[in-house]
Design a protein around this motif. Sequence first.
Motif, PDB file in Angstrom:
ATOM      1  N   ALA A 193     -11.085  58.767  59.867  1.00 35.82           N
ATOM      2  CA  ALA A 193     -10.596  59.875  59.047  1.00 35.82           C
ATOM      3  C   ALA A 193     -11.038  59.727  57.599  1.00 35.82           C
ATOM      4  CB  ALA A 193      -9.073  59.958  59.139  1.00 35.82           C
ATOM      5  N   LEU A 194     -10.974  58.508  57.063  1.00 42.46           N
ATOM      6  CA  LEU A 194     -11.423  58.281  55.692  1.00 42.46           C
ATOM      7  C   LEU A 194     -12.912  58.558  55.544  1.00 42.46           C
ATOM      8  CD1 LEU A 194      -9.522  55.074  54.529  1.00 42.46           C
ATOM      9  CD2 LEU A 194      -9.421  57.351  53.524  1.00 42.46           C
ATOM     10  N   ALA A 195     -13.701  58.188  56.547  1.00 38.83           N
ATOM     11  CA  ALA A 195     -15.137  58.451  56.495  1.00 38.83           C
ATOM     12  C   ALA A 195     -15.413  59.951  56.487  1.00 38.83           C
ATOM     13  CB  ALA A 195     -15.835  57.787  57.682  1.00 38.83           C
ATOM     14  N   VAL A 196     -14.678  60.701  57.301  1.00 43.25           N
ATOM     15  CA  VAL A 196     -14.859  62.159  57.352  1.00 43.25           C
ATOM     16  C   VAL A 196     -14.497  62.790  56.006  1.00 43.25           C
ATOM     17  CG1 VAL A 196     -13.980  64.282  58.400  1.00 43.25           C
ATOM     18  CG2 VAL A 196     -14.549  62.320  59.845  1.00 43.25           C
ATOM     19  N   VAL A 197     -13.372  62.370  55.431  1.00 44.71           N
ATOM     20  CA  VAL A 197     -12.958  62.910  54.129  1.00 44.71           C
ATOM     21  C   VAL A 197     -13.980  62.555  53.056  1.00 44.71           C
ATOM     22  CG1 VAL A 197     -11.206  62.746  52.321  1.00 44.71           C
ATOM     23  CG2 VAL A 197     -10.509  62.950  54.706  1.00 44.71           C
ATOM     24  N   ALA A 198     -14.480  61.323  53.082  1.00 43.90           N
ATOM     25  CA  ALA A 198     -15.463  60.903  52.079  1.00 43.90           C
ATOM     26  C   ALA A 198     -16.730  61.748  52.163  1.00 43.90           C
ATOM     27  CB  ALA A 198     -15.793  59.423  52.267  1.00 43.90           C
ATOM     28  N   VAL A 199     -17.217  61.993  53.375  1.00 45.05           N
ATOM     29  CA  VAL A 199     -18.418  62.818  53.542  1.00 45.05           C
ATOM     30  C   VAL A 199     -18.157  64.247  53.085  1.00 45.05           C
ATOM     31  CG1 VAL A 199     -19.993  63.801  55.241  1.00 45.05           C
ATOM     32  CG2 VAL A 199     -19.370  61.382  55.382  1.00 45.05           C
ATOM     33  N   ALA A 200     -16.987  64.792  53.425  1.00 44.85           N
ATOM     34  CA  ALA A 200     -16.657  66.159  53.015  1.00 44.85           C
ATOM     35  C   ALA A 200     -16.575  66.276  51.496  1.00 44.85           C
ATOM     36  CB  ALA A 200     -15.337  66.584  53.650  1.00 44.85           C
ATOM     37  N   VAL A 201     -15.974  65.287  50.850  1.00 41.17           N
ATOM     38  CA  VAL A 201     -15.882  65.298  49.385  1.00 41.17           C
ATOM     39  C   VAL A 201     -17.273  65.224  48.765  1.00 41.17           C
ATOM     40  CG1 VAL A 201     -15.178  63.882  47.409  1.00 41.17           C
ATOM     41  CG2 VAL A 201     -13.524  64.449  49.195  1.00 41.17           C
ATOM     42  N   TRP A 202     -18.113  64.343  49.307  1.00 41.67           N
ATOM     43  CA  TRP A 202     -19.470  64.235  48.774  1.00 41.67           C
ATOM     44  C   TRP A 202     -20.260  65.526  48.986  1.00 41.67           C
ATOM     45  CZ3 TRP A 202     -23.772  63.607  52.375  1.00 41.67           C
ATOM     46  CH2 TRP A 202     -25.006  63.602  51.731  1.00 41.67           C
ATOM     47  N   TRP A 203     -20.145  66.128  50.150  1.00 35.72           N
ATOM     48  CA  TRP A 203     -20.975  67.283  50.492  1.00 35.72           C
ATOM     49  C   TRP A 203     -20.481  68.576  49.839  1.00 35.72           C
ATOM     50  CZ3 TRP A 203     -25.677  67.567  52.220  1.00 35.72           C
ATOM     51  CH2 TRP A 203     -26.174  68.767  52.726  1.00 35.72           C
TER      52      TRP A 203
END
Length: 466
Positions: A348-358
Motif C-alpha cells: 500500500a505504501l508503494a502504491v501511494v508513493a508512486v501515485a504521489v510521484w506521478w
Amino acid sequence: MPRIRPVPAVVLTSLLLFALTAGLAALLRGDAGGGAFLGGYLGAWALFVAAVVTLRSAPARAVVPLVVAGAVAVAAVGLVAGPRTSTDSYRYAWDGRVQAAGISPYDHAPADPELRPLRDAWLFPGAAACERGGAELAPLGDGGCTRINRPAVHTVYPPVAEGWFLLVHVLSPADARHKGLQTGAALLALAVTGVLVAALRRRGDPRRAALWAWCPAVPVEAVDNAHVDVLAVLFSVAALLVVARHRLAGGVLLGLAITSKLLPAVLLPGALSGVRRPRAALAVLAGAGVTVGALYLPYVLLSRSSVLGYLGGYAQEEGYDDAGAGGRYVLLRLVLPDSWAPPVAALALAVVAVAVWWRGDPERPWRGALVTTGTAFLLLTPGYSWYALLLIALVALDGRGEWLGVAVAGAVAYLLGGDAATAAYAVAAALPAGAAWVRRRARERPDRRPVRPPRPLPVRRGRAPQ
C-alpha cells in the motif's frame, strides 16, 4: 437594554493561548501519568483547536504577531520541568558525552564497562538511588542503574543527530545537560515557526503556521522531552520549500533531515511530486544520497561497530517485522490475518508513493509528502507520539488539519495502548477520508446560483471613424 459587543478575535485568541500555556505548564509540572496525563493533554488540544479557529477572524495585521508571540509562549512552557513522558534525551546526553571524549557513539553501549570512567551521577545515580528504584531507572549488569533506556544496546541515531548531541554537550553545563537539550529544542521549534511564517506569508496565509507553533505536541514532545525529531522537522520543511525551485539543494536538505532522524525518508515521493524529467529527479536523489553517504562516512571510518547500531533490533522489538507483536498495523489487523499485515502495508505504501510521484503537484511537494507520511502512520500505527512532529509541520504547510488526528492517535497509543490505540487510529483514519469525500462532493455539486450576464462594455459616444 445596552447592546453587548462581541469579544474581538485578537482578545479571544490571546485568552485561549493564555489558557493553553497555563494548562500545559500545570500538566508538565504535575505528577499525573497515563490516562490522567492524556486527559490533560487532550484538553490542551481542545484549547489549541479553539485558538486556531478564532485566529481566522483576527485582522490580517495582527496574525503574524499573534502567531510568533504564541509560539514563544508555547515553546517556553516546555522548559518548566524535566522530561515527563520520555527518557530519550538521556541517551542524547550520553552520546554527546561519549563523543566529547573522542569515542564513537556506535562502538559501545552505555552499560559497557569500558566507558565506566565517563559515568556521572546525573545519568548513573548512586547505589542508594538504584536500591529505591524508579520508573526512569534501568538496571545495569554490574548492580548499578542508569536513566538511559535500553542501556545494553548501541545507539540508533544517525550522524547529524549525533553532531547535535555533541554540540549541545559542549554548550551545556555539566550538571544540567537536559536543560541544554530542552533549550536547544525550543530554539529549533521556533526556527520551524519562523520558516513557516516566512513561507506562508509569501503564499498569503500565515495563519497556518499556528498549526505548528501552538500545537501541544511541540512543548511536550519537541521541548520538554527534547526529541531530536524537531531537528529533522526543520530540515524537512526547508527541503520541501526549496526542492520545487532548486532540486539539488532540496535533495541536500532532505539528506540532512534523514541523517537527523531516519523517518523523513518517507518524504522522498513528495519531494519528487510531478517530477517527470530524469535529470530533475536525479538531482533530488543524488543530493539526498550523497549527503547521507558523506555524513555517515566519517563515523564508518572511525567506528569499529556498525553505524546502524540497534536499528534492526529496534524494528523487531517494535513489531514492524511481525504484526503479532508491538501493537503495530492495528488497523490492518482488524480486517487481515496478522501475517498479511506487513506485506500489505508495504504494498500500500508503494502504491501511494508512486501515485504521489506521478500525480503530485510539483509546486506543492508538501501535499504529497503529507499524504505519504499520514498514510504511513495509519498503516504502521506507531506507538510513539513524537514521531508525529513531522506530520504536524506538514499539516501547517498544507493546511489540511484533518490529518492532525493522527498525532492525537499516536499520543493515545503511547500513553494507553491496547484497544484505545486501535479506536484512536480508526478515528484518525476516518477524518482525512471524510474530508476527501466532502471535497469531492463540493467539486461535483452543480452551482445553483443564477448566472448573471456580463455587464455590457461602455459605449463611447462621438464621431464614427471615417
